[in-house]
Write a protein that holds these residues in place. Sequence first.
Motif, PDB file in Angstrom:
ATOM      1  N   PRO A 170      39.884  31.296  34.136  1.00 38.49           N
ATOM      2  CA  PRO A 170      39.168  31.519  35.402  1.00 38.49           C
ATOM      3  C   PRO A 170      39.984  32.272  36.446  1.00 38.49           C
ATOM      4  O   PRO A 170      39.451  33.158  37.136  1.00 38.49           O
ATOM      5  CB  PRO A 170      38.848  30.090  35.868  1.00 38.49           C
ATOM      6  N   SER A 171      41.272  31.965  36.553  1.00 36.63           N
ATOM      7  CA  SER A 171      42.097  32.615  37.575  1.00 36.63           C
ATOM      8  C   SER A 171      42.342  34.096  37.275  1.00 36.63           C
ATOM      9  O   SER A 171      42.662  34.874  38.190  1.00 36.63           O
ATOM     10  CB  SER A 171      43.441  31.893  37.707  1.00 36.63           C
ATOM     11  N   TYR A 172      42.199  34.489  35.993  1.00 37.26           N
ATOM     12  CA  TYR A 172      42.446  35.873  35.609  1.00 37.26           C
ATOM     13  C   TYR A 172      41.174  36.707  35.502  1.00 37.26           C
ATOM     14  O   TYR A 172      41.252  37.930  35.401  1.00 37.26           O
ATOM     15  CB  TYR A 172      43.197  35.922  34.271  1.00 37.26           C
ATOM     16  N   GLN A 173      40.020  36.073  35.528  1.00 33.55           N
ATOM     17  CA  GLN A 173      38.778  36.825  35.354  1.00 33.55           C
ATOM     18  C   GLN A 173      38.539  37.863  36.451  1.00 33.55           C
ATOM     19  O   GLN A 173      38.118  38.985  36.150  1.00 33.55           O
ATOM     20  CB  GLN A 173      37.601  35.860  35.234  1.00 33.55           C
ATOM     21  N   PRO A 174      38.813  37.561  37.729  1.00 29.74           N
ATOM     22  CA  PRO A 174      38.647  38.618  38.752  1.00 29.74           C
ATOM     23  C   PRO A 174      39.587  39.805  38.516  1.00 29.74           C
ATOM     24  O   PRO A 174      39.199  40.957  38.741  1.00 29.74           O
ATOM     25  CB  PRO A 174      38.990  37.893  40.060  1.00 29.74           C
ATOM     26  N   ILE A 175      40.813  39.521  38.057  1.00 29.05           N
ATOM     27  CA  ILE A 175      41.767  40.596  37.769  1.00 29.05           C
ATOM     28  C   ILE A 175      41.274  41.422  36.583  1.00 29.05           C
ATOM     29  O   ILE A 175      41.382  42.656  36.587  1.00 29.05           O
ATOM     30  CB  ILE A 175      43.166  40.026  37.464  1.00 29.05           C
ATOM     31  N   ASN A 176      40.712  40.739  35.591  1.00 29.07           N
ATOM     32  CA  ASN A 176      40.190  41.445  34.423  1.00 29.07           C
ATOM     33  C   ASN A 176      39.032  42.359  34.804  1.00 29.07           C
ATOM     34  O   ASN A 176      38.930  43.491  34.313  1.00 29.07           O
ATOM     35  CB  ASN A 176      39.753  40.446  33.352  1.00 29.07           C
ATOM     36  N   LEU A 177      38.162  41.876  35.672  1.00 31.00           N
ATOM     37  CA  LEU A 177      37.045  42.710  36.144  1.00 31.00           C
ATOM     38  C   LEU A 177      37.573  43.935  36.888  1.00 31.00           C
ATOM     39  O   LEU A 177      37.037  45.040  36.745  1.00 31.00           O
ATOM     40  CB  LEU A 177      36.123  41.895  37.056  1.00 31.00           C
ATOM     41  N   GLU A 178      38.630  43.755  37.655  1.00 30.03           N
ATOM     42  CA  GLU A 178      39.225  44.882  38.366  1.00 30.03           C
ATOM     43  C   GLU A 178      39.851  45.871  37.383  1.00 30.03           C
ATOM     44  O   GLU A 178      39.770  47.094  37.578  1.00 30.03           O
ATOM     45  CB  GLU A 178      40.271  44.380  39.364  1.00 30.03           C
ATOM     46  N   TYR A 179      40.477  45.351  36.322  1.00 29.92           N
ATOM     47  CA  TYR A 179      41.034  46.235  35.296  1.00 29.92           C
ATOM     48  C   TYR A 179      39.920  47.091  34.679  1.00 29.92           C
ATOM     49  O   TYR A 179      40.078  48.312  34.521  1.00 29.92           O
ATOM     50  CB  TYR A 179      41.730  45.431  34.199  1.00 29.92           C
ATOM     51  N   LEU A 180      38.808  46.457  34.329  1.00 25.92           N
ATOM     52  CA  LEU A 180      37.690  47.172  33.711  1.00 25.92           C
ATOM     53  C   LEU A 180      37.100  48.193  34.676  1.00 25.92           C
ATOM     54  O   LEU A 180      36.720  49.298  34.265  1.00 25.92           O
ATOM     55  CB  LEU A 180      36.621  46.178  33.252  1.00 25.92           C
ATOM     56  N   ARG A 181      37.026  47.846  35.958  1.00 23.69           N
ATOM     57  CA  ARG A 181      36.546  48.803  36.960  1.00 23.69           C
ATOM     58  C   ARG A 181      37.464  50.015  37.039  1.00 23.69           C
ATOM     59  O   ARG A 181      37.011  51.161  37.047  1.00 23.69           O
ATOM     60  CB  ARG A 181      36.459  48.116  38.330  1.00 23.69           C
ATOM     61  N   THR A 182      38.765  49.746  37.079  1.00 23.28           N
ATOM     62  CA  THR A 182      39.739  50.841  37.168  1.00 23.28           C
ATOM     63  C   THR A 182      39.722  51.693  35.910  1.00 23.28           C
ATOM     64  O   THR A 182      39.863  52.921  35.975  1.00 23.28           O
ATOM     65  CB  THR A 182      41.154  50.271  37.404  1.00 23.28           C
ATOM     66  N   LYS A 183      39.530  51.045  34.758  1.00 26.69           N
ATOM     67  CA  LYS A 183      39.499  51.769  33.480  1.00 26.69           C
ATOM     68  C   LYS A 183      38.305  52.726  33.422  1.00 26.69           C
ATOM     69  O   LYS A 183      38.366  53.768  32.777  1.00 26.69           O
ATOM     70  CB  LYS A 183      39.427  50.781  32.312  1.00 26.69           C
ATOM     71  N   ASN A 184      37.231  52.380  34.104  1.00 22.74           N
ATOM     72  CA  ASN A 184      36.079  53.290  34.162  1.00 22.74           C
ATOM     73  C   ASN A 184      36.393  54.537  34.975  1.00 22.74           C
ATOM     74  O   ASN A 184      35.767  55.587  34.788  1.00 22.74           O
ATOM     75  CB  ASN A 184      34.869  52.575  34.777  1.00 22.74           C
ATOM     76  N   LEU A 185      37.382  54.422  35.870  1.00 22.65           N
ATOM     77  CA  LEU A 185      37.775  55.562  36.699  1.00 22.65           C
ATOM     78  C   LEU A 185      38.894  56.373  36.053  1.00 22.65           C
ATOM     79  O   LEU A 185      38.948  57.593  36.216  1.00 22.65           O
ATOM     80  CB  LEU A 185      38.241  55.059  38.074  1.00 22.65           C
TER      81      LEU A 185
END
Length: 307
Positions: A170-185
């Motif tokens: 749970p504590s890493y899920q927001p960071i993971n979502l940010e990684y995926l967002r950045t990877k799209n860019l």
Amino acid sequence: MISNHQFLGREIEAEVGKMLKQLAEKVDELPMFGSRIIEWDISQSKGGDHQLPAVLFLRNFLELIDSIAILIRNSSIDPCKSLLRTSLETFFYLDYLLDDEQERRAMCFLVWNAHRNIKLYKKLDGESELFKQLKSKYAKDKYLKNIDPFIYKEIVNPALENSESLLNLPSYQPINLEYLRTKNLRKNPNWYSLYDGPKDVEELATKSQFSILYEILYRSWSQAVHGTDIIQGKISKSNSGQGEILQIRFPAEAQSITQYCFNLSIPIFQKFIEKRIPEKIDEFKKWYMEIRKFTLALADAKIFTIK
């Protein structure tokens, strides 16, 4: 024309060897003090995976400096530049990590590292699309085209589960979502690129106000890493005026290499202590005063001149 024996440079003159030994012994003191910093940090650590990146980046930095000391002692000076370049990059990483939002930046690194590992492990599973792409590359390789890539399922499966389990915390899920967002860019984002951070090392150095270190040192040492630093400092004129290739293990830059080791280590040690174990800052100041006389001597070109 120098002989093959002279070209290898393995026989070090006694006086030069004495100077190199003195320089190497001083560089040895850097990882020795750095190991004390790690010991202090671990002893007061509150636990949690996010505590690891800073300590392990420092460990990596110390191992690089320790390796440079070994090379200096043996008059193998030019290869130190590749290690210094990696040391400088680690310096940039640590400085950025230890700044504001240290915990989140450490978690960004761990999420980035988990994704990197997952990508690597899938190349070895024998069935994924990444494995098929790797197999295709084997078929086009000049030396390995008749060999199939190795399959390590018994290692890959538990390793994949371990990396994926971190991303699902749970504590890493927001960071993971940010990684995926950045990877799209950006196709392959760096760990420090998350949350609209620097896109590469140059931007990282600029953001941290190390533009000159990047422009002068990082760019210069990058030539050694990439194998293109083959002219400067490698050829000279003989007494007869003819061009000659300098010997391997040429000791001339030993003093400047030593100075760079201290110039990188001292500020990163200080920042690490200030940000993570401030109660040890007096220990750092005491150590610094003990080595200060030597660091000042390093700035004097006449002290350790080696021709």
